[in-house]
Design a protein around this motif. Structure first.
Motif, PDB file in Angstrom:
ATOM      1  N   HIS A 160       0.497  -2.330   7.814  1.00 53.94           N
ATOM      2  CA  HIS A 160       1.431  -0.927   7.422  1.00 53.94           C
ATOM      3  C   HIS A 160       1.225  -0.162   8.480  1.00 53.94           C
ATOM      4  O   HIS A 160       0.158   0.566   9.237  1.00 53.94           O
ATOM      5  CB  HIS A 160       1.395  -0.481   6.291  1.00 53.94           C
ATOM      6  N   ASP A 161       2.333   0.569   9.751  1.00 51.44           N
ATOM      7  CA  ASP A 161       1.848   1.040  11.161  1.00 51.44           C
ATOM      8  C   ASP A 161       2.541   2.183  10.337  1.00 51.44           C
ATOM      9  O   ASP A 161       4.228   2.474  10.575  1.00 51.44           O
ATOM     10  CB  ASP A 161       3.172   0.388  12.040  1.00 51.44           C
ATOM     11  N   ILE A 162       1.643   2.999  10.153  1.00 51.26           N
ATOM     12  CA  ILE A 162       1.525   4.164  10.104  1.00 51.26           C
ATOM     13  C   ILE A 162       1.940   5.401  11.985  1.00 51.26           C
ATOM     14  O   ILE A 162       1.389   5.181  12.429  1.00 51.26           O
ATOM     15  CB  ILE A 162       1.167   4.492   9.749  1.00 51.26           C
ATOM     16  N   THR A 163       2.846   6.466  11.293  1.00 55.46           N
ATOM     17  CA  THR A 163       2.950   7.046  12.146  1.00 55.46           C
ATOM     18  C   THR A 163       2.572   8.813  11.970  1.00 55.46           C
ATOM     19  O   THR A 163       3.022   9.037  10.355  1.00 55.46           O
ATOM     20  CB  THR A 163       4.045   7.377  13.388  1.00 55.46           C
ATOM     21  N   VAL A 164       1.607   9.620  12.397  1.00 59.75           N
ATOM     22  CA  VAL A 164       1.257  10.888  12.299  1.00 59.75           C
ATOM     23  C   VAL A 164       1.380  11.708  13.224  1.00 59.75           C
ATOM     24  O   VAL A 164       1.298  11.455  14.368  1.00 59.75           O
ATOM     25  CB  VAL A 164      -0.742  10.351  11.809  1.00 59.75           C
ATOM     26  N   THR A 165       2.188  13.112  12.453  1.00 56.00           N
ATOM     27  CA  THR A 165       2.550  13.870  13.444  1.00 56.00           C
ATOM     28  C   THR A 165       2.459  15.292  12.982  1.00 56.00           C
ATOM     29  O   THR A 165       2.136  15.028  11.794  1.00 56.00           O
ATOM     30  CB  THR A 165       3.733  13.901  13.692  1.00 56.00           C
ATOM     31  N   ALA A 166       1.461  15.939  14.052  1.00 53.09           N
ATOM     32  CA  ALA A 166       1.428  17.224  13.388  1.00 53.09           C
ATOM     33  C   ALA A 166       1.268  18.623  15.041  1.00 53.09           C
ATOM     34  O   ALA A 166       1.159  18.256  15.698  1.00 53.09           O
ATOM     35  CB  ALA A 166      -0.264  17.414  12.698  1.00 53.09           C
ATOM     36  N   GLU A 167       1.847  19.452  14.358  1.00 51.74           N
ATOM     37  CA  GLU A 167       2.247  20.813  15.078  1.00 51.74           C
ATOM     38  C   GLU A 167       0.766  20.888  15.925  1.00 51.74           C
ATOM     39  O   GLU A 167      -0.502  21.121  15.551  1.00 51.74           O
ATOM     40  CB  GLU A 167       2.606  21.859  14.645  1.00 51.74           C
ATOM     41  N   GLY A 168       1.114  20.833  17.388  1.00 54.75           N
ATOM     42  CA  GLY A 168       0.023  20.848  18.500  1.00 54.75           C
ATOM     43  C   GLY A 168      -0.646  20.332  18.735  1.00 54.75           C
ATOM     44  O   GLY A 168      -2.187  20.410  19.340  1.00 54.75           O
ATOM     45  N   TYR A 169      -0.577  18.371  17.788  1.00 58.18           N
ATOM     46  CA  TYR A 169      -0.942  17.784  18.338  1.00 58.18           C
ATOM     47  C   TYR A 169      -0.515  15.852  18.593  1.00 58.18           C
ATOM     48  O   TYR A 169       0.607  16.575  18.869  1.00 58.18           O
ATOM     49  CB  TYR A 169      -2.007  16.980  17.199  1.00 58.18           C
ATOM     50  N   ASP A 170      -0.806  14.994  19.438  1.00 62.11           N
ATOM     51  CA  ASP A 170      -0.586  14.271  20.197  1.00 62.11           C
ATOM     52  C   ASP A 170      -0.236  13.293  18.648  1.00 62.11           C
ATOM     53  O   ASP A 170      -0.792  13.437  17.854  1.00 62.11           O
ATOM     54  CB  ASP A 170      -1.902  13.659  20.427  1.00 62.11           C
ATOM     55  N   GLN A 171       1.072  12.731  18.939  1.00 62.55           N
ATOM     56  CA  GLN A 171       1.575  11.653  17.356  1.00 62.55           C
ATOM     57  C   GLN A 171       0.588  10.887  17.506  1.00 62.55           C
ATOM     58  O   GLN A 171       0.372   9.937  18.613  1.00 62.55           O
ATOM     59  CB  GLN A 171       2.690  11.219  18.328  1.00 62.55           C
ATOM     60  N   THR A 172       0.355  10.294  16.428  1.00 64.31           N
ATOM     61  CA  THR A 172      -0.268   8.880  16.527  1.00 64.31           C
ATOM     62  C   THR A 172      -0.052   7.491  15.642  1.00 64.31           C
ATOM     63  O   THR A 172       0.748   7.861  14.163  1.00 64.31           O
ATOM     64  CB  THR A 172      -2.514   9.741  15.968  1.00 64.31           C
ATOM     65  N   GLN A 173      -0.104   6.483  16.182  1.00 64.64           N
ATOM     66  CA  GLN A 173       0.290   5.439  15.250  1.00 64.64           C
ATOM     67  C   GLN A 173      -0.554   4.417  15.033  1.00 64.64           C
ATOM     68  O   GLN A 173      -1.987   4.004  16.036  1.00 64.64           O
ATOM     69  CB  GLN A 173       1.355   4.763  16.336  1.00 64.64           C
ATOM     70  N   ARG A 174      -0.903   3.975  14.385  1.00 66.29           N
ATOM     71  CA  ARG A 174      -1.738   3.277  13.771  1.00 66.29           C
ATOM     72  C   ARG A 174      -1.994   2.078  12.600  1.00 66.29           C
ATOM     73  O   ARG A 174      -0.803   2.700  12.066  1.00 66.29           O
ATOM     74  CB  ARG A 174      -2.915   4.183  12.424  1.00 66.29           C
ATOM     75  N   THR A 175      -2.062   0.780  12.631  1.00 62.87           N
ATOM     76  CA  THR A 175      -2.052   0.051  11.929  1.00 62.87           C
ATOM     77  C   THR A 175      -2.806  -0.099  10.489  1.00 62.87           C
ATOM     78  O   THR A 175      -4.560  -0.290  11.422  1.00 62.87           O
ATOM     79  CB  THR A 175      -1.824  -1.734  12.631  1.00 62.87           C
ATOM     80  N   VAL A 176      -2.397   0.064   9.340  1.00 59.93           N
ATOM     81  CA  VAL A 176      -3.115  -0.121   8.067  1.00 59.93           C
ATOM     82  C   VAL A 176      -3.217  -1.693   7.346  1.00 59.93           C
ATOM     83  O   VAL A 176      -1.890  -1.732   6.835  1.00 59.93           O
ATOM     84  CB  VAL A 176      -2.996   1.506   7.430  1.00 59.93           C
ATOM     85  N   ARG A 177      -4.118  -2.270   7.271  1.00 60.88           N
ATOM     86  CA  ARG A 177      -4.108  -3.077   6.633  1.00 60.88           C
ATOM     87  C   ARG A 177      -4.472  -3.103   5.113  1.00 60.88           C
ATOM     88  O   ARG A 177      -4.787  -2.770   5.044  1.00 60.88           O
ATOM     89  CB  ARG A 177      -5.079  -4.353   6.830  1.00 60.88           C
ATOM     90  N   VAL A 178      -3.987  -3.490   4.231  1.00 57.32           N
ATOM     91  CA  VAL A 178      -4.192  -3.042   2.591  1.00 57.32           C
ATOM     92  C   VAL A 178      -4.004  -4.126   1.596  1.00 57.32           C
ATOM     93  O   VAL A 178      -3.612  -5.771   1.925  1.00 57.32           O
ATOM     94  CB  VAL A 178      -3.073  -2.040   2.315  1.00 57.32           C
TER      95      VAL A 178
END
Length: 188
Positions: free
Chosen positions: A81-99
């Protein structure tokens, strides 16, 4: 012989088969899900601090982390899964997670968005210097930042992120601070 049957969303099936002449083998695979927890943190701190964030897992869910920085959902086994994490005041981060085939936690570290804050007195008496204090997004002093007035360099911040500019005439003085990545302006 060893036979391995793999398919995303299904449990892997590994079997040993003895072959003697003509052999037909049928393998059954079973769909499955596991719990995926995304732990979002700011690892600038020691220990890392949990962050309230939005976690997007396309085709699965959009989640909000709790006060502990965690968000959980079920996902198919043996998937990526290619996830995207966002939070106010932070740079957006994308990461691949293998389950795989067991519940898991993936930790995602976010960095605060670059920012310069300039602290200065609102007014300064003629003849007294204008003192500015420059800090970054983590409230750390910004050392060796270039300070300009009207496009001309007038100095650099010191080890404490401070700079003094002499006042020789009445009026508003606008200073720009540039740390090499971003700049900020203050008028006194």
């Amino acid at each position: 012989y060893s036979v391995v049957v793999e398919k995303a969303g299904f449990y892997n099936n590994r079997s040993r088969i003895d072959v003697d002449g003509k052999t037909n083998v049928t393998q059954t695979i079973e769909q499955g899900e596991v719990l995926l927890t995304i732990a979002v943190e700011d690892d600038y701190f020691d220990p890392p601090e949990a962050i309230a964030a939005t976690v997007e897992i396309p085709g699965i869910a959009t989640l909000q982390t709790g006060s502990d920085g965690d968000a959980s959902t079920t996902v198919p086994v043996n998937t990526r899964h290619d996830i995207t994490v966002t939070a106010e005041g932070y740079d957006q981060t994308q990461r691949t997670v293998r389950v795989g085939e067991e519940d898991m936690t993936a930790t995602v570290s976010l960095n605060r968005a670059d920012r310069l804050d300039i602290d200065a007195r609102e007014r300064v008496r003629l003849g007294n210097p204008i003192t500015i204090d420059v800090t970054d997004e983590y409230n750390d002093s910004v050392e060796n930042a270039t300070v300009t007035r009207d496009g001309e360099q007038v100095g650099m911040t010191d080890g404490d992120g401070e700079f003094e500019y002499p006042t020789e005439e009445a009026g508003v003085v606008t200073l720009t601070v540039d740390d090499g990545d971003i700049e900020a302006t203050v008028s006194v």
